[in-house]
Motif scaffolding. Structure first.
Motif, PDB file in Angstrom:
ATOM      1  N   ALA A 384       7.735  69.285  11.151  1.00  0.00           N
ATOM      2  CA  ALA A 384       8.931  69.190  11.997  1.00  0.00           C
ATOM      3  C   ALA A 384       9.625  67.845  11.804  1.00  0.00           C
ATOM      4  O   ALA A 384      10.861  67.763  11.811  1.00  0.00           O
ATOM      5  N   LEU A 385       8.850  66.778  11.618  1.00  0.00           N
ATOM      6  CA  LEU A 385       9.443  65.460  11.383  1.00  0.00           C
ATOM      7  C   LEU A 385      10.202  65.432  10.063  1.00  0.00           C
ATOM      8  O   LEU A 385      11.231  64.739   9.945  1.00  0.00           O
ATOM      9  N   ALA A 386       9.712  66.164   9.090  1.00  0.00           N
ATOM     10  CA  ALA A 386      10.438  66.248   7.819  1.00  0.00           C
ATOM     11  C   ALA A 386      11.821  66.844   8.032  1.00  0.00           C
ATOM     12  O   ALA A 386      12.808  66.429   7.397  1.00  0.00           O
ATOM     13  N   ALA A 393       6.665  60.651   7.048  1.00  0.00           N
ATOM     14  CA  ALA A 393       5.908  60.253   8.241  1.00  0.00           C
ATOM     15  C   ALA A 393       4.472  60.778   8.162  1.00  0.00           C
ATOM     16  O   ALA A 393       4.222  61.891   7.693  1.00  0.00           O
ATOM     17  N   THR A 394       3.572  59.937   8.613  1.00  0.00           N
ATOM     18  CA  THR A 394       2.151  60.299   8.640  1.00  0.00           C
ATOM     19  C   THR A 394       1.640  60.159  10.064  1.00  0.00           C
ATOM     20  O   THR A 394       1.883  59.138  10.729  1.00  0.00           O
ATOM     21  N   LEU A 395       0.933  61.181  10.529  1.00  0.00           N
ATOM     22  CA  LEU A 395       0.341  61.169  11.874  1.00  0.00           C
ATOM     23  C   LEU A 395      -1.160  61.362  11.758  1.00  0.00           C
ATOM     24  O   LEU A 395      -1.613  62.265  11.052  1.00  0.00           O
ATOM     25  N   PHE A 417       0.485  56.130  13.531  1.00  0.00           N
ATOM     26  CA  PHE A 417       1.757  56.616  12.980  1.00  0.00           C
ATOM     27  C   PHE A 417       2.224  55.684  11.864  1.00  0.00           C
ATOM     28  O   PHE A 417       2.063  54.455  11.934  1.00  0.00           O
ATOM     29  N   ASN A 418       2.798  56.298  10.836  1.00  0.00           N
ATOM     30  CA  ASN A 418       3.474  55.541   9.794  1.00  0.00           C
ATOM     31  C   ASN A 418       4.703  56.327   9.378  1.00  0.00           C
ATOM     32  O   ASN A 418       4.626  57.531   9.099  1.00  0.00           O
ATOM     33  N   ALA A 419       5.842  55.658   9.363  1.00  0.00           N
ATOM     34  CA  ALA A 419       7.093  56.354   9.054  1.00  0.00           C
ATOM     35  C   ALA A 419       7.439  56.334   7.573  1.00  0.00           C
ATOM     36  O   ALA A 419       8.277  57.127   7.129  1.00  0.00           O
ATOM     37  N   GLY A 423       2.690  53.531   3.523  1.00  0.00           N
ATOM     38  CA  GLY A 423       2.293  52.637   4.608  1.00  0.00           C
ATOM     39  C   GLY A 423       0.964  53.048   5.222  1.00  0.00           C
ATOM     40  O   GLY A 423       0.462  54.157   5.004  1.00  0.00           O
ATOM     41  N   VAL A 424       0.402  52.141   5.970  1.00  0.00           N
ATOM     42  CA  VAL A 424      -0.879  52.406   6.632  1.00  0.00           C
ATOM     43  C   VAL A 424      -0.608  52.781   8.090  1.00  0.00           C
ATOM     44  O   VAL A 424       0.057  52.024   8.806  1.00  0.00           O
ATOM     45  N   PRO A 425      -1.080  53.926   8.529  1.00  0.00           N
ATOM     46  CA  PRO A 425      -0.853  54.316   9.930  1.00  0.00           C
ATOM     47  C   PRO A 425      -1.427  53.272  10.891  1.00  0.00           C
ATOM     48  O   PRO A 425      -2.515  52.741  10.682  1.00  0.00           O
ATOM     49  N   ALA A 426      -0.669  52.973  11.932  1.00  0.00           N
ATOM     50  CA  ALA A 426      -1.096  52.021  12.960  1.00  0.00           C
ATOM     51  C   ALA A 426      -0.794  52.620  14.324  1.00  0.00           C
ATOM     52  O   ALA A 426      -0.170  53.686  14.434  1.00  0.00           O
ATOM     53  N   GLU A 427      -1.239  51.960  15.371  1.00  0.00           N
ATOM     54  CA  GLU A 427      -1.084  52.494  16.723  1.00  0.00           C
ATOM     55  C   GLU A 427       0.388  52.728  17.032  1.00  0.00           C
ATOM     56  O   GLU A 427       1.238  51.842  16.846  1.00  0.00           O
ATOM     57  N   LEU A 428       0.699  53.924  17.508  1.00  0.00           N
ATOM     58  CA  LEU A 428       2.071  54.384  17.682  1.00  0.00           C
ATOM     59  C   LEU A 428       2.931  53.402  18.470  1.00  0.00           C
ATOM     60  O   LEU A 428       4.041  53.058  18.058  1.00  0.00           O
ATOM     61  N   GLY A 429       2.429  52.946  19.606  1.00  0.00           N
ATOM     62  CA  GLY A 429       3.231  52.093  20.483  1.00  0.00           C
ATOM     63  C   GLY A 429       3.603  50.766  19.866  1.00  0.00           C
ATOM     64  O   GLY A 429       4.512  50.087  20.343  1.00  0.00           O
ATOM     65  N   LYS A 430       2.913  50.370  18.784  1.00  0.00           N
ATOM     66  CA  LYS A 430       3.164  49.066  18.172  1.00  0.00           C
ATOM     67  C   LYS A 430       4.085  49.140  16.957  1.00  0.00           C
ATOM     68  O   LYS A 430       4.632  48.113  16.531  1.00  0.00           O
ATOM     69  N   VAL A 431       4.253  50.327  16.378  1.00  0.00           N
ATOM     70  CA  VAL A 431       5.003  50.401  15.118  1.00  0.00           C
ATOM     71  C   VAL A 431       6.221  51.313  15.173  1.00  0.00           C
ATOM     72  O   VAL A 431       7.097  51.220  14.311  1.00  0.00           O
TER      73      VAL A 431
END
Length: 561
Positions: A384-386, A393-395, A417-419, A423-431
């Motif tokens: 859906a993000l695509a 995006a990576t979840l 999350f990584n958009a 990239g390396v996924p990191a905590e959603l609220g921070k990135v």
């Protein structure tokens, strides 16, 4: 599906009546015009707290009413459980009233009901996504909720887990309280055992204190008593003037003359009886005097016994032996109760272990179901993000285990999350940016509601932070969602408004000395002009109208055609 909403005397709304159809509806208007007031009013129908400051006219009551079209057996069950009638046409009428005095009343199909009933019904009627809920994505509890909602019905264990968890919590609380009490008892038991043994050793008897006090009084005056008794005996029997002889002689003389005097003849039996009674009393004196022996040892023993009784009474602040006996018996019961608490602790420990084992098994099953559902959910959300211009995006759901059971099992989850590609996924609220959070929330809503039985989704400015091509893609997604559910979006974006098949515009006007909100449905022409106005930040220009036509892709808008 929400079919109708009417609001009277709420916030900036004096009176409004809105009808909603299936598909995709948008609500637009300037900031502060009152768009979100609609959600506040609808929230009252879903069980939210009511306050008198929402009254438009403080002298009148506020009335909010909505009609839903329903086909959920869960709704029927809630109505039946609360003795509420179902409407024959398959609709559900909710009404909330707030009086000028601040009193609130709720109705379902015109029958009064409680707010908890409204809250229970709301779970099956509408999903309202307010602006602040976008940040829910970073809350572990929200993530668990959406993952659990994606678990196939046959693999859900929540219904089995919940009653066992409640029982486990109660047993653990009872066990903790019992252990605490026993620990306190461990610190005190020596005292209570000593107290009991001290009282038990005394072998106290009811009435004993009064008897001992009487005995001691006699022992203390034994010589004086004996001398008095012996003197009385001597006066009765010894010497020429002995009272017995004189009284006997008197009775003998009276007998001789009794025949000559009627009064004396009647009294003679009394004289004779007195003589007999006095002789009997003298016999008692002889027996008592003979038995009365002064013994310093017995006196000391009596004094010692009473002294110990007095000391115990003083120690325990009581007045009688009977109170000491009661204290002894209560202490015995306390000691016996402690034996029972030891058995109860063993029983609770066994039950807690059994419940823990059952919960562990359910938690494992729940974890397995969540892992599978989470993988599917994240995969579908990435798809859906695509579609929302985030193809790279990576979840990732990162799972941890709680130290103990919680109402939702033992799992704790974070969304990484990584958009960007690589990239390396990191905590959603921070990135994640605000726009990325909005798209992510819409993507998840589109996935979880694809097979949902909730047929009404209301989005309050979920498009915050996006524009341009991304906004257009969000609009397409909302339009696609509207094919299988009712979607209502409060928006500022023309790209989204253009995809709607129904459009309401909210405006704020001044009437007299105060402002009020006005909500009106737009026909096809007004819809076009409203989109053009959004594109030109005011009065539509020729270029804005042409751009609106491009967005509209003619024929999509139904109202007024």
């Amino acid at each position: 599906m929400l079919k109708h909403l009417s609001i009277e005397n709420y916030a900036l709304i004096q009176s409004v009546s809105l009808s909603f159809g299936p598909g995709f509806t948008v609500i637009t208007g300037e900031t502060g015009a009152g768009k979100s007031i609609l959600l506040g009013a609808l929230g009252l129908l879903l069980g939210n707290r009511a306050e008198t400051q929402v009254l438009f006219d403080k002298e009148k009551k506020c009335v909010v009413e909505a009609v839903f079209e329903i086909s959920r057996p869960e709704v029927s069950r809630i109505l039946a459980d609360n003795d509420l009638d179902e409407a024959e046409d398959g609709t559900l009428l909710l009404r909330r009233e707030i009086t000028a005095a601040g009193k609130s009343r709720a109705f379902v199909n015109d029958t009064p009901c409680s707010l908890p009933v409204l809250k229970a019904l709301s779970a099956y009627l509408v999903d309202i996504h307010s602006q602040h809920k976008t940040m829910d994505m970073v809350r572990p509890s929200f993530l668990l909720e959406i993952v659990d909602g994606y678990i196939p019905a046959e693999k859900r264990v929540a219904a089995e887990y919940a009653p066992l968890y409640k029982r486990y919590v109660r047993v653990q609380a009872d066990l903790e309280a019992l252990v605490t009490a026993r620990q306190a008892w461990e610190r005190e038991q020596d005292y209570w055992r000593f107290l009991y043994e001290e009282l038990e050793a005394m072998q106290l008897q009811a009435g004993e204190q009064a008897e001992l006090e009487a005995v001691l009084s006699q022992q203390q005056h034994a010589e004086q008593i004996k001398e008095a008794m012996e003197a009385a005996q001597a006066a009765w029997t010894q010497g020429e003037e002995a009272m017995e002889a004189r009284l006997t002689q008197t009775v003998r003389q009276l007998k001789k003359i009794a025949a000559y005097h009627s009064g004396l003849q009647a009294a003679l039996p009394r004289w004779e009886s007195a003589l007999i009674e006095l002789n009997d009393l003298q016999g008692d004196l002889r027996n008592w005097s003979g038995a009365l022996e002064f013994s310093p040892a017995e006196k000391a023993a009596t004094e010692e016994r009473l002294s110990r009784i007095y000391a115990l009474e003083s120690k325990h602040r009581v007045q009688t032996v009977e109170e000491l006996i009661t204290l002894r018996d209560q202490t015995a019961q306390r000691l016996q109760a402690e034996d029972g608490r030891a058995e109860e602790q063993q029983r609770l420990e066994a039950e807690a272990a059994e419940l823990k084992s059952a919960l562990e098994a359910l938690a494992v099953r729940w974890r397995e179901a969540r892992l599978e559902a989470g993988r599917r959910l994240m995969a579908k959300t990435q798809e859906a993000l695509a579609d929302l211009a985030m193809p790279d995006a990576t979840l990732v759901l990162q799972w941890d285990e709680e130290a103990d059971f919680t109402p939702r099992g033992k799992d704790r989850v974070r969304l990484l999350f990584n958009a960007n590609r690589g990239g390396v996924p990191a905590e959603l609220g921070k990135v994640a940016s605000g726009g990325e959070l909005s798209r992510l929330m819409l993507a998840i809503k589109s996935v979880i509601h694809e097979n949902s039985l909730i047929h009404c989704l209301i989005l309050d400015e979920i498009d915050t932070g996006v524009s341009g091509e991304t906004a257009a893609k969000m609009a397409v997604m909302m339009q696609r969602m509207a094919q299988y559910m009712q979607v209502v979006s409060i928006t500022h974006l023309p790209q989204i408004a253009a995809k709607a098949n129904a459009h309401y515009r909210v405006s704020k006007q001044v009437a007299g000395d105060r402002s009020l909100s006005r909500i009106e449905p737009l026909d096809a022409g007004a819809h076009r002009n409203a989109i053009a106005a959004m594109l030109s930040d005011g009065t539509p220009t020729k270029e804005a109208l042409e751009a609106a036509d491009v967005l509209l892709e003619k024929g999509l808008y139904e109202r007024g055609s």
